[in-house]
Design a protein around this motif. Structure first.
Motif, PDB file in Angstrom:
ATOM      1  N   CYS A 131       0.835  -1.209   0.000  1.00  0.00           N
ATOM      2  CA  CYS A 131       0.000   0.000   0.000  1.00  0.00           C
ATOM      3  C   CYS A 131       0.867   1.256   0.000  1.00  0.00           C
ATOM      4  O   CYS A 131       0.638   2.177  -0.793  1.00  0.00           O
ATOM      5  N   ASN A 132       1.878   1.270   0.847  1.00  0.00           N
ATOM      6  CA  ASN A 132       2.733   2.461   0.953  1.00  0.00           C
ATOM      7  C   ASN A 132       3.562   2.707  -0.306  1.00  0.00           C
ATOM      8  O   ASN A 132       3.868   3.859  -0.638  1.00  0.00           O
ATOM      9  N   ARG A 133       3.929   1.638  -0.996  1.00  0.00           N
ATOM     10  CA  ARG A 133       4.763   1.782  -2.186  1.00  0.00           C
ATOM     11  C   ARG A 133       3.952   1.861  -3.480  1.00  0.00           C
ATOM     12  O   ARG A 133       4.525   1.923  -4.570  1.00  0.00           O
ATOM     13  N   GLY A 134       2.622   1.842  -3.356  1.00  0.00           N
ATOM     14  CA  GLY A 134       1.779   2.070  -4.532  1.00  0.00           C
ATOM     15  C   GLY A 134       1.592   0.874  -5.428  1.00  0.00           C
ATOM     16  O   GLY A 134       1.450   1.034  -6.648  1.00  0.00           O
ATOM     17  N   VAL A 135       1.584  -0.328  -4.870  1.00  0.00           N
ATOM     18  CA  VAL A 135       1.243  -1.525  -5.637  1.00  0.00           C
ATOM     19  C   VAL A 135      -0.259  -1.752  -5.474  1.00  0.00           C
ATOM     20  O   VAL A 135      -0.734  -2.054  -4.377  1.00  0.00           O
ATOM     21  N   HIS A 136      -1.005  -1.615  -6.560  1.00  0.00           N
ATOM     22  CA  HIS A 136      -2.461  -1.660  -6.488  1.00  0.00           C
ATOM     23  C   HIS A 136      -2.995  -2.853  -7.269  1.00  0.00           C
ATOM     24  O   HIS A 136      -3.026  -2.823  -8.511  1.00  0.00           O
ATOM     25  N   PRO A 137      -3.394  -3.906  -6.579  1.00  0.00           N
ATOM     26  CA  PRO A 137      -3.915  -5.088  -7.266  1.00  0.00           C
ATOM     27  C   PRO A 137      -5.109  -4.768  -8.158  1.00  0.00           C
ATOM     28  O   PRO A 137      -5.913  -3.879  -7.845  1.00  0.00           O
ATOM     29  N   VAL A 138      -5.196  -5.471  -9.264  1.00  0.00           N
ATOM     30  CA  VAL A 138      -6.357  -5.369 -10.150  1.00  0.00           C
ATOM     31  C   VAL A 138      -7.444  -6.262  -9.566  1.00  0.00           C
ATOM     32  O   VAL A 138      -7.285  -7.479  -9.488  1.00  0.00           O
ATOM     33  N   ILE A 139      -8.553  -5.644  -9.147  1.00  0.00           N
ATOM     34  CA  ILE A 139      -9.616  -6.366  -8.443  1.00  0.00           C
ATOM     35  C   ILE A 139     -10.927  -6.189  -9.190  1.00  0.00           C
ATOM     36  O   ILE A 139     -11.484  -5.086  -9.217  1.00  0.00           O
ATOM     37  N   PRO A 140     -11.457  -7.245  -9.813  1.00  0.00           N
ATOM     38  CA  PRO A 140     -12.740  -7.129 -10.512  1.00  0.00           C
ATOM     39  C   PRO A 140     -13.864  -6.772  -9.541  1.00  0.00           C
ATOM     40  O   PRO A 140     -13.862  -7.189  -8.377  1.00  0.00           O
ATOM     41  N   GLN A 141     -14.854  -6.018 -10.039  1.00  0.00           N
ATOM     42  CA  GLN A 141     -15.898  -5.505  -9.166  1.00  0.00           C
ATOM     43  C   GLN A 141     -17.004  -6.504  -8.879  1.00  0.00           C
ATOM     44  O   GLN A 141     -17.711  -6.371  -7.872  1.00  0.00           O
ATOM     45  N   GLN A 142     -17.183  -7.493  -9.725  1.00  0.00           N
ATOM     46  CA  GLN A 142     -18.299  -8.418  -9.550  1.00  0.00           C
ATOM     47  C   GLN A 142     -17.819  -9.746  -8.959  1.00  0.00           C
ATOM     48  O   GLN A 142     -16.741 -10.225  -9.281  1.00  0.00           O
ATOM     49  N   GLY A 143     -18.655 -10.314  -8.083  1.00  0.00           N
ATOM     50  CA  GLY A 143     -18.345 -11.645  -7.592  1.00  0.00           C
ATOM     51  C   GLY A 143     -18.487 -11.854  -6.101  1.00  0.00           C
ATOM     52  O   GLY A 143     -18.327 -12.988  -5.629  1.00  0.00           O
ATOM     53  N   SER A 144     -18.790 -10.806  -5.337  1.00  0.00           N
ATOM     54  CA  SER A 144     -18.936 -10.991  -3.898  1.00  0.00           C
ATOM     55  C   SER A 144     -20.399 -11.087  -3.505  1.00  0.00           C
ATOM     56  O   SER A 144     -21.221 -10.274  -3.932  1.00  0.00           O
ATOM     57  N   LEU A 145     -20.710 -12.058  -2.642  1.00  0.00           N
ATOM     58  CA  LEU A 145     -22.053 -12.188  -2.089  1.00  0.00           C
ATOM     59  C   LEU A 145     -22.216 -11.372  -0.814  1.00  0.00           C
ATOM     60  O   LEU A 145     -23.318 -11.262  -0.276  1.00  0.00           O
ATOM     61  N   GLY A 146     -21.119 -10.824  -0.301  1.00  0.00           N
ATOM     62  CA  GLY A 146     -21.210 -10.025   0.913  1.00  0.00           C
ATOM     63  C   GLY A 146     -21.425 -10.849   2.162  1.00  0.00           C
ATOM     64  O   GLY A 146     -21.946 -10.369   3.163  1.00  0.00           O
ATOM     65  N   ALA A 147     -21.033 -12.116   2.129  1.00  0.00           N
ATOM     66  CA  ALA A 147     -21.024 -12.970   3.315  1.00  0.00           C
ATOM     67  C   ALA A 147     -19.950 -14.016   3.081  1.00  0.00           C
ATOM     68  O   ALA A 147     -19.618 -14.327   1.945  1.00  0.00           O
ATOM     69  N   SER A 148     -19.434 -14.581   4.185  1.00  0.00           N
ATOM     70  CA  SER A 148     -18.143 -15.260   4.175  1.00  0.00           C
ATOM     71  C   SER A 148     -17.061 -14.246   3.836  1.00  0.00           C
ATOM     72  O   SER A 148     -15.958 -14.599   3.454  1.00  0.00           O
ATOM     73  N   GLY A 149     -17.415 -13.008   3.950  1.00  0.00           N
ATOM     74  CA  GLY A 149     -16.504 -11.940   3.578  1.00  0.00           C
ATOM     75  C   GLY A 149     -16.608 -11.633   2.097  1.00  0.00           C
ATOM     76  O   GLY A 149     -17.323 -12.290   1.346  1.00  0.00           O
ATOM     77  N   ASP A 150     -15.871 -10.617   1.696  1.00  0.00           N
ATOM     78  CA  ASP A 150     -15.754 -10.273   0.279  1.00  0.00           C
ATOM     79  C   ASP A 150     -14.664 -11.157  -0.322  1.00  0.00           C
ATOM     80  O   ASP A 150     -13.565 -10.703  -0.654  1.00  0.00           O
ATOM     81  N   LEU A 151     -14.976 -12.434  -0.452  1.00  0.00           N
ATOM     82  CA  LEU A 151     -13.961 -13.443  -0.761  1.00  0.00           C
ATOM     83  C   LEU A 151     -13.265 -13.204  -2.097  1.00  0.00           C
ATOM     84  O   LEU A 151     -12.036 -13.155  -2.164  1.00  0.00           O
ATOM     85  N   ALA A 152     -14.034 -13.071  -3.167  1.00  0.00           N
ATOM     86  CA  ALA A 152     -13.406 -12.936  -4.481  1.00  0.00           C
ATOM     87  C   ALA A 152     -12.592 -11.647  -4.600  1.00  0.00           C
ATOM     88  O   ALA A 152     -11.429 -11.684  -5.027  1.00  0.00           O
ATOM     89  N   PRO A 153     -13.139 -10.490  -4.223  1.00  0.00           N
ATOM     90  CA  PRO A 153     -12.325  -9.268  -4.343  1.00  0.00           C
ATOM     91  C   PRO A 153     -11.044  -9.326  -3.514  1.00  0.00           C
ATOM     92  O   PRO A 153      -9.960  -8.963  -4.004  1.00  0.00           O
ATOM     93  N   LEU A 154     -11.147  -9.772  -2.273  1.00  0.00           N
ATOM     94  CA  LEU A 154      -9.958  -9.800  -1.417  1.00  0.00           C
ATOM     95  C   LEU A 154      -8.954 -10.852  -1.879  1.00  0.00           C
ATOM     96  O   LEU A 154      -7.740 -10.680  -1.718  1.00  0.00           O
ATOM     97  N   ALA A 155      -9.433 -11.924  -2.493  1.00  0.00           N
ATOM     98  CA  ALA A 155      -8.510 -12.923  -3.030  1.00  0.00           C
ATOM     99  C   ALA A 155      -7.671 -12.328  -4.160  1.00  0.00           C
ATOM    100  O   ALA A 155      -6.470 -12.615  -4.267  1.00  0.00           O
ATOM    101  N   HIS A 156      -8.271 -11.494  -4.978  1.00  0.00           N
ATOM    102  CA  HIS A 156      -7.501 -10.824  -6.031  1.00  0.00           C
ATOM    103  C   HIS A 156      -6.458  -9.888  -5.425  1.00  0.00           C
ATOM    104  O   HIS A 156      -5.363  -9.724  -5.977  1.00  0.00           O
ATOM    105  N   MET A 157      -6.787  -9.275  -4.302  1.00  0.00           N
ATOM    106  CA  MET A 157      -5.810  -8.427  -3.613  1.00  0.00           C
ATOM    107  C   MET A 157      -4.618  -9.261  -3.149  1.00  0.00           C
ATOM    108  O   MET A 157      -3.454  -8.871  -3.331  1.00  0.00           O
TER     109      MET A 157
END
Length: 501
Positions: A131-157
């Motif tokens: 985060c501090n060095r400006g590495v920004h993962p490409v994270i697709p916007q679609q795919g989270s059900l909003g339970a069990s966490g935001d699994l797909a977006p955070l996995a891309h991170m």
């Protein structure tokens, strides 16, 4: 708005929405406190003890979801975590903008810094450095059900932490390994519990809520300045904002909005008294405190709810170092954020709804007493005719987007995860509603300034500043010209908080 910090120290307990925005949009540096690092070490020691004892603990020595009854041991404990990230990184659609990605990273770091997740210090610091060095993962916007966490977006991170996936550095698209190498970092190897700790949370939806809330507050405060300009342009009656009236219906937001309107109109020579031109104004002028105030109260509720979530543990399982308990629960469920996002979307859309009605009053000669469509030579010129069409179109779009996503649920993981929040969808829709509302306010802003130009007399304390800010970049419309650039400039003024004082 509060002054933005130069450094944000994260301890898991005190992160403010304004700081999330600063990290996301101004690349403010993150540090972990010494106390939080110590908590992270203690929780990690719990994980290592459980692994050494071959204890059956969900997500550490078992599979995930429906596979929670499948034991995993030995070297497979580490492989399990990497497999989790790769299998769950299956999002689709356009990538999130950089500010959302950075907010997501900051919020996950803060949650892990609380010391209930079992992650290693070096793994957490790797994410901090990205985060501090400006590495920004490409994270697709679609795919989270909003339970069990935001699994797909955070996995891309997390993929990028492993040297996989894609990321941008200085807006340059690179593979995960190239991005890390670009800033002097190396890929890491996840150990027991770490993959789950990194993706089991509500940070995708909460990141979007933080940014939307910040922008919504600017929109609300700007709306009251702009509405005050319209009141002056139409020679409205400020008596409707008298404190006596709002004291007997004591909703805090209503009282505050009425107070703000009077402040913006203070010293104005463009307003009238009851009975001078008319006995009372139409609802879109007279009821501004009631409508804007309800939005203000909603925004304050959502702000409190999201602030709480920013400093919450949203993992499963949760490790309690003081008692030694490892508890499987549902803190990852996004229902509080889903409701908050849907509620705020409705409230902010109403700012656009009433704004468009005020714009109609400005351009309609039967309602305004001003030249039709605010042009001096109607017929040859159309003036502001089509700007009201645009506002109406955007308001209609908002009405569609305000259908709550949180009323939906689709079971997943072979019905083990049989109720979900859809909160990330709610948050994505909210950001669009806020952006749309800013556009509608910009249209009223431009129309109100044009209408003011047909009158005489001093403007109020707040409206004069807003008028001058607009006229410093956009000239009065005499002959028809392309309106898109003017509207875009007005929108930027609103977005940037130029009207706030």
């Amino acid at each position: 708005m509060n002054k933005q910090p130069e450094l944000v120290k994260l301890d898991g307990d005190h992160l403010r929405i304004e700081e999330v925005v600063s990290i996301a949009r101004r690349f403010t540096t993150i540090e972990l406190t010494l106390e939080s690092i110590e908590k992270v070490r203690h929780s990690r020691s719990m994980v290592e003890k459980m692994v050494s004892e071959n204890r059956v603990v969900y997500g550490i020595t078992t599979g995930f979801g429906k596979f929670s009854d499948v034991m995993v041991q030995g070297e497979d404990v580490s492989r399990l975590q990497e497999n989790l990230i790769m299998s769950h990184a299956c999002g689709m659609g356009d990538p999130y903008p950089t500010d959302v990605v950075r907010a997501m990273m900051a919020l996950r770091i803060n949650a892990l810094a609380k010391g209930y997740s079992g992650i290693r210090e070096e793994t957490l610091m790797h994410l901090v450095e990205m985060c501090n060095r400006g590495v920004h993962p490409v994270i697709p916007q679609q795919g989270s059900l909003g339970a069990s966490g935001d699994l797909a977006p955070l996995a891309h991170m997390v993929l990028v932490m492993l040297g996989k996936g894609q990321a941008t550095v200085n807006d340059k698209l690179l593979t995960g390994s190239e991005a890390l190498r670009e800033v002097g970092l190396s890929p890491i190897r996840l150990q027991a519990k770490e993959g789950l700790a990194l993706i089991n949370g509500t940070q995708a939806m909460t990141a979007q809520l933080c940014l939307a809330l910040y922008d919504a507050r600017i929109a609300l405060e700007s709306a009251e300045v702009i509405a005050s300009m319209t009141i002056e342009a139409l020679r409205g009656i400020p008596k409707a904002f008298d404190p006596q009236l709002h004291l007997v219906r004591p909703h805090p937001g209503q009282q505050e909005s009425a107070k703000r309107l009077l402040q913006h109109l203070a010293g104005s020579q463009r307003t009238t008294e009851q009975g001078e031109l008319r006995v009372q104004d139409p609802y879109s002028l007279r009821c501004i405190p009631q409508v804007h105030g309800a939005t203000r109260d909603t925004l304050e509720y959502v702000w409190t709810t999201v602030s709480r979530e920013c400093n919450s543990v949203t993992d499963n399982p949760v490790l309690f170092t003081e008692t030694g308990d490892v508890i499987s629960g549902g803190n990852f469920h996004g229902q509080p954020m889903a409701f908050a996002a849907d509620f705020l979307a409705i409230a902010i859309a109403e700012l656009a709804n009433i704004s468009e009605r005020r714009t109609e009053r400005l351009v309609n000669p039967q309602l305004s007493g001003l030249p039709g469509f605010l042009t001096e030579n109607g017929g040859l010129h159309s003036g502001f005719m089509i700007t009201q069409y645009v506002a109406a179109s955007i308001v209609s779009e908002n009405k569609v987007l305000c259908h709550p996503a949180s009323v939906d649920s689709i079971p997943s993981s072979a019905n083990q995860e049989d109720h979900v929040s859809m909160g990330t969808t709610s948050a994505r829709k909210l950001r669009t509603v806020v952006a749309n509302t800013t556009k509608v306010l910009a249209i009223e802003y431009l129309a109100a300034a044009q209408a003011i130009d047909f009158g005489t007399g001093e403007l109020g304390a707040g409206t004069s500043r807003a008028y001058q800010a607009l006229r410093s970049v956009i000239s009065r419309l005499h002959d028809d010209r392309e309106m898109h650039p003017d509207l875009t400039k007005a929108e930027e003024l609103v977005q940037q908080g130029t009207l706030l004082w």
